[in-house]
Motif scaffolding. Structure first.
Motif, mmCIF file in Angstrom:
data_model
loop_
_atom_site.group_PDB
_atom_site.id
_atom_site.type_symbol
_atom_site.label_atom_id
_atom_site.label_comp_id
_atom_site.label_asym_id
_atom_site.label_seq_id
_atom_site.Cartn_x
_atom_site.Cartn_y
_atom_site.Cartn_z
ATOM 1 N N CYS A 1 -4.852 -4.668 13.504
ATOM 2 C CA CYS A 1 -4.502 -4.598 11.992
ATOM 3 C C CYS A 1 -3.457 -3.905 11.808
ATOM 4 N N THR A 2 -2.811 -3.155 12.600
ATOM 5 C CA THR A 2 -1.776 -2.195 12.110
ATOM 6 C C THR A 2 -0.589 -3.084 12.237
ATOM 7 N N LYS A 3 0.255 -2.838 11.032
ATOM 8 C CA LYS A 3 1.516 -3.668 11.047
ATOM 9 C C LYS A 3 2.767 -2.607 10.829
ATOM 10 N N LYS A 4 3.593 -2.760 11.470
ATOM 11 C CA LYS A 4 4.736 -1.765 11.281
ATOM 12 C C LYS A 4 5.638 -2.236 10.248
ATOM 13 N N ASP A 5 5.692 -3.652 9.947
ATOM 14 C CA ASP A 5 6.643 -3.905 8.872
ATOM 15 C C ASP A 5 5.956 -4.290 7.496
ATOM 16 N N TYR A 6 4.601 -4.001 7.452
ATOM 17 C CA TYR A 6 3.674 -4.331 6.186
ATOM 18 C C TYR A 6 4.608 -3.977 4.956
ATOM 19 N N LEU A 7 5.092 -2.803 4.995
ATOM 20 C CA LEU A 7 5.585 -2.066 3.714
ATOM 21 C C LEU A 7 6.968 -3.027 3.081
ATOM 22 N N SER A 8 7.653 -3.736 4.268
ATOM 23 C CA SER A 8 8.943 -4.382 4.026
ATOM 24 C C SER A 8 8.609 -5.920 3.630
ATOM 25 N N ARG A 9 7.499 -6.165 3.632
ATOM 26 C CA ARG A 9 7.131 -7.695 3.453
ATOM 27 C C ARG A 9 6.251 -7.765 2.104
ATOM 28 N N SER A 10 6.271 -9.011 1.318
ATOM 29 C CA SER A 10 5.687 -9.165 0.044
ATOM 30 C C SER A 10 4.092 -9.228 0.209
ATOM 31 N N VAL A 11 3.476 -8.700 -0.851
ATOM 32 C CA VAL A 11 2.018 -8.870 -0.897
ATOM 33 C C VAL A 11 1.909 -9.623 -2.118
ATOM 34 N N LYS A 12 0.790 -10.373 -2.250
ATOM 35 C CA LYS A 12 0.266 -11.029 -3.530
ATOM 36 C C LYS A 12 -1.044 -10.922 -4.109
ATOM 37 N N TYR A 13 -1.058 -10.839 -5.480
ATOM 38 C CA TYR A 13 -2.319 -10.567 -5.902
ATOM 39 C C TYR A 13 -3.056 -12.006 -6.270
ATOM 40 N N ASP A 14 -4.325 -12.191 -5.510
ATOM 41 C CA ASP A 14 -4.786 -13.457 -5.737
ATOM 42 C C ASP A 14 -6.125 -13.426 -6.112
ATOM 43 N N GLY A 15 -6.373 -13.568 -7.544
ATOM 44 C CA GLY A 15 -7.679 -13.139 -8.093
ATOM 45 C C GLY A 15 -8.471 -11.941 -7.672
#
Ligand SMILES: C[S@@+](CC[C@H](N)C(=O)[O-])C[C@H]1O[C@@H](n2cnc3c(N)ncnc32)[C@H](O)[C@@H]1O
Length: 382
Positions: A150-164
């Protein structure tokens, strides 16, 4: 040919049915306990490299099969048996020992595993390598989505979305979910009783921060690194709340700006990071927390195997104790309905209980007492 395979050949020539019996033993864990093939294990002891064998079909290892015997467990561990190997049913030796009620062996395994993990963790921190820890749980193949890191080096450079009721990353893995609210309430209560100066690392859905606000803290600092999450914080007015300071950036980059001894409580719950990051964060705590300050973190350590979870908790406890914390884990029940995971790529929680870490930084007096205590213990040992 490996030494283990060569030993197996020699053993085979000495005991004609050795291979068949070993294979049988490896495939039938029911031969454990009273019916354990003592003679077979006796022969195994003559060939220590067999400790590293695993049955290719079942994945069972001699260590898993010897959990009824403290002596054999010690023997296999001393000879290189990996304590964290898992069989095809995803069970490690510790799981077999717990299931069979072999407490002495459970203790031996926990002790051994904790030492291994402490050494590994220390070596990685000392080398200051930013590579992910080859963790105790990363033993499964990468093909199964639930087994992927579950470690992801690119997490901070990819979008996240609020979904309910959830916050999802670019792979539809859940960064945060509403079902955690009762846990967050407990964490908030632990770090902020009374008008305290508190820090939360990782805003996510803002659940714990909203709860902390209901405790009317004297001051409330929030560290958040994701640009989309920060934009949401801005939209929801967090940047202009009285007594709230938002530090935008990775905690690794902004923690140095927090004055020494300026906090009474701290909570840590980031995403896509690993155990090394957590340990690294812990090293900052004695500086930023006032004596008597309380620290807690989201305890998602090794969440899919109870034995690995227990070892990971023990490792963190020892690490924090070395930093002058008193550490305990309070158990609470948690029920996550199956529907909660709809639309989420993989479940990140599998237990129906949760161990809340409560870590109190010892006061100067207590530090002294602890040292005196250690001294007395040393004197007695002499
Ligand atoms: C699990 S969420 C936190 C949820 C929060 N406890 C709540 O109650 O809603 C993790 C958050 O940590 C943030 N994060 C991840 N890595 C970070 C880092 N190195 N520094 C600061 N924030 C980070 C993520 O962007 C995300 O918003």
């Amino acid at each position: 040919m490996s030494r283990a395979a060569r030993d197996l050949e020699i053993a085979q020539s000495i005991v004609p049915d050795f291979h068949r019996r070993l294979k049988y033993a490896l495939k039938h864990p029911s031969i454990l306990g009273d019916r354990v093939d003592v003679d077979l294990f006796g022969r195994v002891c003559e060939f220590p490299d067999l400790a590293t064998l695993a049955d290719p079909i079942t994945g069972l290892t001699p260590l898993m099969l010897s959990v009824s015997s403290p002596a054999y467990t010690k023997f296999f561990l001393e000879n290189g048996a990996p304590w964290n190997a898992v069989c095809r049913r995803n069970k490690c030796a510790g799981n077999y020992a717990s299931d069979g009620g072999h407490q002495e062996v459970v203790d031996i395994l926990v002790d051994h595993a904790t030492k291994c993990e402490m050494l590994l963790s220390q070596a990685i921190l000392n080398n200051d390598k930013k590579t992910p820890v080859p963790s105790v749980v990363d033993t499964k193949e990468e093909t199964d989505v639930s087994a992927q890191k579950c470690t992801k080096k690119d997490y901070l450079s990819r979008s996240v979305k609020y979904d309910g009721e959830k916050l999802l990353d670019g792979d539809n893995d859940a960064v945060m979910m509403e079902w955690e609210r009762p846990l967050m309430a407990e964490h908030a209560k632990i770090i902020c009783q009374g008008k305290k100066r508190v820090l939360n690392v990782g805003f996510g859905m803002g659940i714990i921060d909203s709860i902390l606000q209901t405790h009317t803290p004297a001051h409330h600092t929030i560290i958040e690194a994701h640009p989309d999450v920060y934009a949401k914080m801005k939209k929801d007015g967090w940047l202009s709340k009285p007594n709230v300071t938002v530090l935008f950036g990775r905690w690794q980059d902004v923690i140095g700006s927090i004055p020494a001894g300026s906090l009474d409580g701290a909570f840590f719950d980031t995403y896509a990071e690993n155990h090394t990051d957590l340990s690294e964060f812990h090293r900052h705590l004695p500086r930023i927390l006032a004596r008597g300050g309380v620290y807690s973190f989201f305890n998602g350590l090794c969440p899919d195997n109870i034995f690995f979870h227990g070892v990971a908790c023990q490792v963190v406890k020892l690490e924090l104790e070395a930093l002058e914390f008193e550490v305990e884990f309070a158990q609470c029940q948690i029920q996550v309905k199956d529907e909660a995971w709809e639309g989420v790529r993989r479940k990140y929680w599998h237990f129906d209980f949760y161990y809340i870490p409560i870590c109190v930084l010892k006061s100067e007096g207590e530090k002294g007492e602890a040292k005196e205590g250690q001294g007395a213990a040393k004197k007695q040992r002499k």
